[in-house]
Design a protein around this motif. Structure first.
Motif, PDB file in Angstrom:
ATOM      1  N   VAL A   1     -18.030   5.235  50.861  1.00 29.45           N
ATOM      2  CA  VAL A   1     -18.913   6.380  50.621  1.00 29.45           C
ATOM      3  C   VAL A   1     -18.559   7.519  51.574  1.00 29.45           C
ATOM      4  CG1 VAL A   1     -21.319   7.171  50.804  1.00 29.45           C
ATOM      5  CG2 VAL A   1     -20.782   5.044  49.577  1.00 29.45           C
ATOM      6  N   SER A   2     -18.265   7.182  52.826  1.00 36.12           N
ATOM      7  CA  SER A   2     -17.923   8.239  53.783  1.00 36.12           C
ATOM      8  C   SER A   2     -16.551   8.831  53.488  1.00 36.12           C
ATOM      9  CB  SER A   2     -17.990   7.726  55.225  1.00 36.12           C
ATOM     10  OG  SER A   2     -16.952   6.818  55.505  1.00 36.12           O
ATOM     11  N   VAL A   3     -15.601   8.031  52.989  1.00 35.64           N
ATOM     12  CA  VAL A   3     -14.303   8.588  52.599  1.00 35.64           C
ATOM     13  C   VAL A   3     -14.501   9.595  51.469  1.00 35.64           C
ATOM     14  CG1 VAL A   3     -12.034   8.096  51.570  1.00 35.64           C
ATOM     15  CG2 VAL A   3     -12.933   6.632  53.399  1.00 35.64           C
ATOM     16  N   LEU A   4     -15.282   9.233  50.470  1.00 31.64           N
ATOM     17  CA  LEU A   4     -15.537  10.162  49.369  1.00 31.64           C
ATOM     18  C   LEU A   4     -16.215  11.430  49.885  1.00 31.64           C
ATOM     19  CD1 LEU A   4     -15.478  10.909  46.385  1.00 31.64           C
ATOM     20  CD2 LEU A   4     -17.609   9.618  46.110  1.00 31.64           C
ATOM     21  N   ARG A   5     -17.260  11.270  50.679  1.00 34.52           N
ATOM     22  CA  ARG A   5     -18.013  12.417  51.201  1.00 34.52           C
ATOM     23  C   ARG A   5     -17.108  13.323  52.039  1.00 34.52           C
ATOM     24  NH1 ARG A   5     -22.755  14.503  52.381  1.00 34.52           N
ATOM     25  NH2 ARG A   5     -24.000  12.890  51.441  1.00 34.52           N
ATOM     26  N   ARG A   6     -16.406  12.757  52.998  1.00 31.95           N
ATOM     27  CA  ARG A   6     -15.568  13.568  53.900  1.00 31.95           C
ATOM     28  C   ARG A   6     -14.431  14.259  53.146  1.00 31.95           C
ATOM     29  NH1 ARG A   6     -19.531  13.088  56.256  1.00 31.95           N
ATOM     30  NH2 ARG A   6     -19.920  11.803  58.067  1.00 31.95           N
ATOM     31  N   THR A   7     -13.880  13.576  52.154  1.00 35.77           N
ATOM     32  CA  THR A   7     -12.803  14.172  51.371  1.00 35.77           C
ATOM     33  C   THR A   7     -13.330  15.330  50.540  1.00 35.77           C
ATOM     34  OG1 THR A   7     -11.628  12.061  51.332  1.00 35.77           O
ATOM     35  CG2 THR A   7     -10.971  13.700  49.703  1.00 35.77           C
TER      36      THR A   7
ATOM     37  N   ARG B   1     -13.982  18.200  52.876  1.00 31.89           N
ATOM     38  CA  ARG B   1     -12.722  18.806  53.315  1.00 31.89           C
ATOM     39  C   ARG B   1     -12.242  19.875  52.332  1.00 31.89           C
ATOM     40  NH1 ARG B   1      -6.943  15.613  53.565  1.00 31.89           N
ATOM     41  NH2 ARG B   1      -5.685  17.424  54.087  1.00 31.89           N
ATOM     42  N   TYR B   2     -12.451  19.605  51.049  1.00 29.62           N
ATOM     43  CA  TYR B   2     -11.974  20.527  50.012  1.00 29.62           C
ATOM     44  C   TYR B   2     -13.088  21.438  49.474  1.00 29.62           C
ATOM     45  CZ  TYR B   2      -7.626  17.898  50.045  1.00 29.62           C
ATOM     46  OH  TYR B   2      -6.437  17.307  50.432  1.00 29.62           O
ATOM     47  N   ASP B   3     -14.231  21.477  50.162  1.00 28.51           N
ATOM     48  CA  ASP B   3     -15.360  22.311  49.753  1.00 28.51           C
ATOM     49  C   ASP B   3     -15.809  22.028  48.323  1.00 28.51           C
ATOM     50  OD1 ASP B   3     -15.645  23.699  52.213  1.00 28.51           O
ATOM     51  OD2 ASP B   3     -13.923  24.957  51.675  1.00 28.51           O
ATOM     52  N   ILE B   4     -15.858  20.745  47.984  1.00 30.90           N
ATOM     53  CA  ILE B   4     -16.350  20.301  46.677  1.00 30.90           C
ATOM     54  C   ILE B   4     -17.753  19.729  46.899  1.00 30.90           C
ATOM     55  CG2 ILE B   4     -16.002  18.713  44.745  1.00 30.90           C
ATOM     56  CD1 ILE B   4     -12.971  18.749  45.480  1.00 30.90           C
ATOM     57  N   GLN B   5     -18.670  20.080  46.034  1.00 26.55           N
ATOM     58  CA  GLN B   5     -20.052  19.616  46.175  1.00 26.55           C
ATOM     59  C   GLN B   5     -20.106  18.091  46.186  1.00 26.55           C
ATOM     60  OE1 GLN B   5     -22.830  21.252  43.348  1.00 26.55           O
ATOM     61  NE2 GLN B   5     -24.516  20.038  44.122  1.00 26.55           N
ATOM     62  N   VAL B   6     -20.842  17.553  47.142  1.00 28.00           N
ATOM     63  CA  VAL B   6     -20.985  16.111  47.288  1.00 28.00           C
ATOM     64  C   VAL B   6     -22.106  15.639  46.361  1.00 28.00           C
ATOM     65  CG1 VAL B   6     -21.518  14.228  48.889  1.00 28.00           C
ATOM     66  CG2 VAL B   6     -20.157  16.195  49.672  1.00 28.00           C
ATOM     67  N   PRO B   7     -21.828  14.696  45.469  1.00 24.83           N
ATOM     68  CA  PRO B   7     -22.855  14.231  44.529  1.00 24.83           C
ATOM     69  C   PRO B   7     -23.778  13.184  45.163  1.00 24.83           C
ATOM     70  CG  PRO B   7     -20.838  13.029  44.158  1.00 24.83           C
ATOM     71  CD  PRO B   7     -20.541  14.042  45.232  1.00 24.83           C
ATOM     72  N   HIS B   8     -24.876  12.956  44.495  1.00 23.16           N
ATOM     73  CA  HIS B   8     -25.794  11.881  44.867  1.00 23.16           C
ATOM     74  C   HIS B   8     -25.684  10.813  43.793  1.00 23.16           C
ATOM     75  CE1 HIS B   8     -27.529  14.231  48.070  1.00 23.16           C
ATOM     76  NE2 HIS B   8     -27.584  15.249  47.233  1.00 23.16           N
ATOM     77  N   TYR B   9     -25.632   9.563  44.228  1.00 27.67           N
ATOM     78  CA  TYR B   9     -25.533   8.429  43.307  1.00 27.67           C
ATOM     79  C   TYR B   9     -26.103   7.200  43.997  1.00 27.67           C
ATOM     80  CZ  TYR B   9     -21.309   7.865  46.149  1.00 27.67           C
ATOM     81  OH  TYR B   9     -20.445   7.763  47.197  1.00 27.67           O
ATOM     82  N   GLN B  10     -26.411   6.182  43.208  1.00 33.81           N
ATOM     83  CA  GLN B  10     -26.918   4.936  43.760  1.00 33.81           C
ATOM     84  C   GLN B  10     -25.747   4.101  44.255  1.00 33.81           C
ATOM     85  OE1 GLN B  10     -29.941   2.922  41.234  1.00 33.81           O
ATOM     86  NE2 GLN B  10     -29.431   4.584  39.821  1.00 33.81           N
ATOM     87  N   VAL B  11     -25.956   3.398  45.352  1.00 31.71           N
ATOM     88  CA  VAL B  11     -24.891   2.567  45.898  1.00 31.71           C
ATOM     89  C   VAL B  11     -25.454   1.220  46.352  1.00 31.71           C
ATOM     90  CG1 VAL B  11     -25.072   3.486  48.261  1.00 31.71           C
ATOM     91  CG2 VAL B  11     -22.906   2.562  47.460  1.00 31.71           C
ATOM     92  N   ILE B  12     -24.640   0.194  46.181  1.00 31.62           N
ATOM     93  CA  ILE B  12     -24.963  -1.131  46.690  1.00 31.62           C
ATOM     94  C   ILE B  12     -23.697  -1.690  47.334  1.00 31.62           C
ATOM     95  CG2 ILE B  12     -24.505  -2.349  44.505  1.00 31.62           C
ATOM     96  CD1 ILE B  12     -26.985  -4.140  45.255  1.00 31.62           C
ATOM     97  N   ASP B  13     -23.875  -2.268  48.496  1.00 29.73           N
ATOM     98  CA  ASP B  13     -22.770  -2.766  49.304  1.00 29.73           C
ATOM     99  C   ASP B  13     -22.657  -4.286  49.125  1.00 29.73           C
ATOM    100  OD1 ASP B  13     -20.985  -3.487  51.292  1.00 29.73           O
ATOM    101  OD2 ASP B  13     -22.143  -2.617  52.926  1.00 29.73           O
ATOM    102  N   THR B  14     -21.536  -4.757  48.568  1.00 30.11           N
ATOM    103  CA  THR B  14     -21.389  -6.197  48.349  1.00 30.11           C
ATOM    104  C   THR B  14     -21.181  -6.966  49.649  1.00 30.11           C
ATOM    105  OG1 THR B  14     -19.048  -5.918  47.780  1.00 30.11           O
ATOM    106  CG2 THR B  14     -20.634  -6.045  45.945  1.00 30.11           C
ATOM    107  N   ALA B  15     -20.766  -6.324  50.716  1.00 32.20           N
ATOM    108  CA  ALA B  15     -20.728  -7.018  52.014  1.00 32.20           C
ATOM    109  C   ALA B  15     -22.157  -7.296  52.471  1.00 32.20           C
ATOM    110  CB  ALA B  15     -19.977  -6.194  53.050  1.00 32.20           C
TER     111      ALA B  15
END
Length: 178
Positions: free
Chosen positions: A92-98, A101-115
C-alpha cells in the motif's frame, strides 16, 4: 469473495521505486485474470533488492514508467474494491508513494493483509511470512519475490482462509486506506 491481490517489488529502499507489479483478480473465489509488468523506476537499483527479486536495471530499460501503467490498473482501486497483499502496509505504501511521486491522485480502497489474517487465524505457525503461510495451506509458491507468483499465492491464501474460517472471521480485519 471478489478481490484483487497485489504485489510490488522495489528497486531500492525508497517506496517510490516500484520495478515490478502484479495484480491477480478473484471473482467468486476463483482467479479469473492477472496482470504483470516490469516498471522503469527511473532511479537506481540497490544490490540487496536485486538479490531478493532478481530484477536488474538492465531488465527495465524500455519498460513503462508508473504513470504509463496507472491508466491500465486504476479502475481496481476504488472505495468498493477489496485489495489484498501479504504484508499490505508495504505494498500500500509503495502504491501511495509512487502515485505521490508522480503527482497522481491517491485513491481510497479497502485492504486486507494476509500476513495479519494469518497471525490472527493461524497463530500456531512458526512465522507468518508468505512462503510459510503458503506451505501451511498447501499453496504452491515456486518463485518467492516474483510479484506475479507472490500475488497468486496471496490470492489463494485469502480464498483458503475464507473457506476454512469464514468471511465473518476476516471482516474485522478489513481497513480503508487513508
Amino acid at each position: 469473495m471478489d478481490f484483487i491481490a497485489m504485489d510490488f517489488e522495489t528497486a531500492n529502499r525508497q517506496r517510490a521505486s516500484a520495478c515490478s507489479l502484479a495484480l491477480v483478480v478473484v471473482r467468486g473465489n476463483r482467479v479469473v485474470d492477472s496482470f504483470y509488468t516490469l516498471i522503469d523506476p527511473e532511479g537506481p537499483f540497490e544490490p540487496q533488492n536485486v538479490r531478493i527479486h532478481g530484477i536488474t536495471a538492465a531488465q527495465v530499460i524500455g519498460q513503462p514508467t508508473f504513470p504509463a501503467v496507472w491508466p491500465h490498473i486504476q479502475s481496481f482501486f476504488t472505495p468498493d474494491q477489496l485489495v489484498t497483499a501479504h504484508n499490505s502496509p508495504f505494498d500500500v505504501s509503495v502504491l501511495r508513494r509512487t502515485l505521490e511521486r508522480y503527482d497522481i491522485q491517491v485513491p481510497h480502497y479497502q485492504v486486507i493483509d494476509t500476513a495479519r489474517t494469518a497471525k490472527k487465524l493461524m497463530p500456531e505457525l512458526p512465522n507468518h511470512r508468505l512462503d510459510t503461510v503458503s506451505a501451511a495451506l498447501h499453496i504452491p509458491l515456486a518463485h518467492h519475490h516474483n510479484a506475479l507468483q507472490d500475488s497468486y499465492a496471496c490470492a489463494r491464501i485469502l480464498i483458503a482462509q475464507a473457506q476454512r474460517f469464514g468471511q465473518a472471521a476476516l471482516a474485522p480485519m478489513l481497513k480503508m486506506t487513508a
